[in-house]
Design a protein around this motif. Sequence first.
Motif, PDB file in Angstrom:
ATOM      1  N   MET A  43      47.310  42.897  67.092  1.00 20.06           N
ATOM      2  CA  MET A  43      48.286  43.496  67.958  1.00 20.06           C
ATOM      3  C   MET A  43      48.241  42.682  69.208  1.00 20.06           C
ATOM      4  O   MET A  43      47.051  42.509  69.885  1.00 20.06           O
ATOM      5  N   MET A  44      49.199  42.157  69.726  1.00 24.61           N
ATOM      6  CA  MET A  44      49.271  41.431  71.005  1.00 24.61           C
ATOM      7  C   MET A  44      49.526  42.542  72.179  1.00 24.61           C
ATOM      8  O   MET A  44      50.639  43.366  72.125  1.00 24.61           O
ATOM      9  N   THR A  45      48.853  42.534  73.334  1.00 21.68           N
ATOM     10  CA  THR A  45      49.242  43.376  74.356  1.00 21.68           C
ATOM     11  C   THR A  45      49.639  42.395  75.562  1.00 21.68           C
ATOM     12  O   THR A  45      49.047  41.230  75.779  1.00 21.68           O
ATOM     13  N   TYR A  46      50.518  42.889  76.421  1.00 21.33           N
ATOM     14  CA  TYR A  46      51.114  42.078  77.643  1.00 21.33           C
ATOM     15  C   TYR A  46      50.703  42.919  78.810  1.00 21.33           C
ATOM     16  O   TYR A  46      50.863  44.076  78.913  1.00 21.33           O
ATOM     17  N   LYS A  47      50.343  42.142  80.095  1.00 20.99           N
ATOM     18  CA  LYS A  47      50.109  42.613  81.264  1.00 20.99           C
ATOM     19  C   LYS A  47      51.379  42.699  81.811  1.00 20.99           C
ATOM     20  O   LYS A  47      52.490  42.098  81.547  1.00 20.99           O
ATOM     21  N   SER A  48      51.519  43.516  83.076  1.00 22.30           N
ATOM     22  CA  SER A  48      52.794  43.920  83.583  1.00 22.30           C
ATOM     23  C   SER A  48      53.383  42.672  84.154  1.00 22.30           C
ATOM     24  O   SER A  48      54.810  42.331  84.353  1.00 22.30           O
ATOM     25  N   GLU A  49      52.466  41.678  84.785  1.00 16.77           N
ATOM     26  CA  GLU A  49      52.780  40.296  85.194  1.00 16.77           C
ATOM     27  C   GLU A  49      53.545  39.539  84.107  1.00 16.77           C
ATOM     28  O   GLU A  49      54.552  38.813  84.160  1.00 16.77           O
ATOM     29  N   ASP A  50      53.102  39.661  82.814  1.00 15.53           N
ATOM     30  CA  ASP A  50      53.696  38.600  81.706  1.00 15.53           C
ATOM     31  C   ASP A  50      54.900  39.428  81.580  1.00 15.53           C
ATOM     32  O   ASP A  50      55.869  38.521  81.108  1.00 15.53           O
ATOM     33  N   ILE A  51      55.124  40.527  81.557  1.00 16.06           N
ATOM     34  CA  ILE A  51      56.269  41.131  81.342  1.00 16.06           C
ATOM     35  C   ILE A  51      57.629  40.889  82.230  1.00 16.06           C
ATOM     36  O   ILE A  51      58.643  40.741  81.903  1.00 16.06           O
ATOM     37  N   LYS A  52      57.003  40.735  83.516  1.00 18.61           N
ATOM     38  CA  LYS A  52      58.055  40.262  84.633  1.00 18.61           C
ATOM     39  C   LYS A  52      58.424  38.896  84.375  1.00 18.61           C
ATOM     40  O   LYS A  52      59.486  38.812  84.561  1.00 18.61           O
ATOM     41  N   LYS A  53      57.307  38.156  83.947  1.00 16.69           N
ATOM     42  CA  LYS A  53      57.892  36.639  83.813  1.00 16.69           C
ATOM     43  C   LYS A  53      58.764  36.330  82.510  1.00 16.69           C
ATOM     44  O   LYS A  53      59.834  35.637  82.781  1.00 16.69           O
ATOM     45  N   MET A  54      58.681  37.146  81.517  1.00 17.43           N
ATOM     46  CA  MET A  54      59.332  37.061  80.262  1.00 17.43           C
ATOM     47  C   MET A  54      60.833  37.673  80.587  1.00 17.43           C
ATOM     48  O   MET A  54      61.629  36.892  80.271  1.00 17.43           O
ATOM     49  N   ASN A  55      60.758  38.579  81.400  1.00 15.98           N
ATOM     50  CA  ASN A  55      62.207  39.396  81.909  1.00 15.98           C
ATOM     51  C   ASN A  55      62.984  38.189  82.865  1.00 15.98           C
ATOM     52  O   ASN A  55      64.042  38.208  82.747  1.00 15.98           O
ATOM     53  N   SER A  56      62.029  37.718  83.607  1.00 22.54           N
ATOM     54  CA  SER A  56      62.720  36.709  84.588  1.00 22.54           C
ATOM     55  C   SER A  56      63.261  35.431  83.969  1.00 22.54           C
ATOM     56  O   SER A  56      64.245  35.016  84.027  1.00 22.54           O
ATOM     57  N   ILE A  57      62.390  34.997  82.961  1.00 20.86           N
ATOM     58  CA  ILE A  57      63.020  33.934  82.261  1.00 20.86           C
ATOM     59  C   ILE A  57      64.182  34.067  81.178  1.00 20.86           C
ATOM     60  O   ILE A  57      65.466  33.386  81.286  1.00 20.86           O
ATOM     61  N   GLU A  58      64.385  35.505  80.832  1.00 23.37           N
ATOM     62  CA  GLU A  58      65.319  35.972  80.187  1.00 23.37           C
ATOM     63  C   GLU A  58      66.659  36.139  81.079  1.00 23.37           C
ATOM     64  O   GLU A  58      67.956  35.612  80.521  1.00 23.37           O
ATOM     65  N   LEU A  59      66.536  36.739  82.280  1.00 22.45           N
ATOM     66  CA  LEU A  59      67.662  36.626  83.050  1.00 22.45           C
ATOM     67  C   LEU A  59      68.079  35.229  83.382  1.00 22.45           C
ATOM     68  O   LEU A  59      69.475  35.033  83.646  1.00 22.45           O
ATOM     69  N   LEU A  60      67.149  34.584  83.805  1.00 22.77           N
ATOM     70  CA  LEU A  60      67.656  33.012  84.225  1.00 22.77           C
ATOM     71  C   LEU A  60      68.308  32.176  82.937  1.00 22.77           C
ATOM     72  O   LEU A  60      69.378  31.547  83.286  1.00 22.77           O
ATOM     73  N   LYS A  61      67.980  32.615  81.661  1.00 19.75           N
ATOM     74  CA  LYS A  61      68.724  31.950  80.720  1.00 19.75           C
ATOM     75  C   LYS A  61      70.303  32.450  80.524  1.00 19.75           C
ATOM     76  O   LYS A  61      71.182  31.744  80.489  1.00 19.75           O
ATOM     77  N   ASN A  62      70.282  33.751  80.664  1.00 20.60           N
ATOM     78  CA  ASN A  62      71.542  34.530  80.835  1.00 20.60           C
ATOM     79  C   ASN A  62      72.444  34.117  82.210  1.00 20.60           C
ATOM     80  O   ASN A  62      73.792  33.848  82.020  1.00 20.60           O
TER      81      ASN A  62
END
Length: 295
Positions: free
Chosen positions: A1-20
């Motif tokens: 099971m993979m766990t993500y830190k708060s900063e990882d989630i923020k980075k992934m969300n930022s990338i997703e927003l930039l893609k859109n």
Amino acid sequence: MMTYKSEDIKKMNSIELLKNLYQLNNATMAELVAQTSFSQSSVRSILKSLENKGILTLQNVDQSSGGRCPGRYTFSKEHFQILSVFVDEGTVDLKLKDILDNTIFHKHIVCSLNEELENIIITITEKYVVNCISIASSGVIQDECFYTDHGEYMTKHEIALNLKNRTTIPIIIENDVNSMMMSIKAKQSCNNLAYIYMSETGIGSAYYVEGNIIKGHQSFSGELGLLPYQNQTINEVIASKSAKEVLEDMFVLILVAVAVTIDPEKIIIAMKKDNNLSLTKIKEGVSKSLSKRYL
């Protein structure tokens, strides 16, 4: 099971927003909330962070429908300017574009592929705001160098390697046909694609299979021009201006070879010149080796 830190989630969300945002070109916060399904507070936080870093900017203010006028976000042009360097048959095409596909600088030159070209590139990066240098060239790409075919030997070019010693700007180098193929793939929905490109001096191919570019152990994958054909290489046959019947027969061989090794969902053929090749004759030749269902 993979766990993500708060900063990882923020980075992934930022990338997703930039893609859109890239797909929309520009957007209000409300449009990005609808596009990403993120909460309004999350989108607001990401936009503020990216704006503070200079990645995004407010382009204009939309007409208010009552209440506060919404801001419209887009990419900061100064933050995403890429210099594309296309090395092709003794000439070099230089183009500087921003992320919104606006051309800032474009020049087609004839120069030697050594210090002369390096100096030209460095001059452009010093004159304009260049955030990344992307080099595309024919031949085999290995360890930030590219090797061009000259019959019995391969010539090594260290342009990208030398530039890295002269500038801190990120440098990407890729095979030209791989670059062409990925440009096509961006507009295609298929997961298995073969792209074949023939110029006046040779032929190359690129393969996209289930999310990956196939390069091989020594990056020789796709070098169809090195295949033997009637006691020559295919590149030599093309460069010698062979008759169209010879080229048609050769294309049949190439297409069948690609079909039975990669088995792509789609094969795209591109040429600088059509050489009056008959697609009908090529299809007939392929159908003798492959079932018509494949076509």
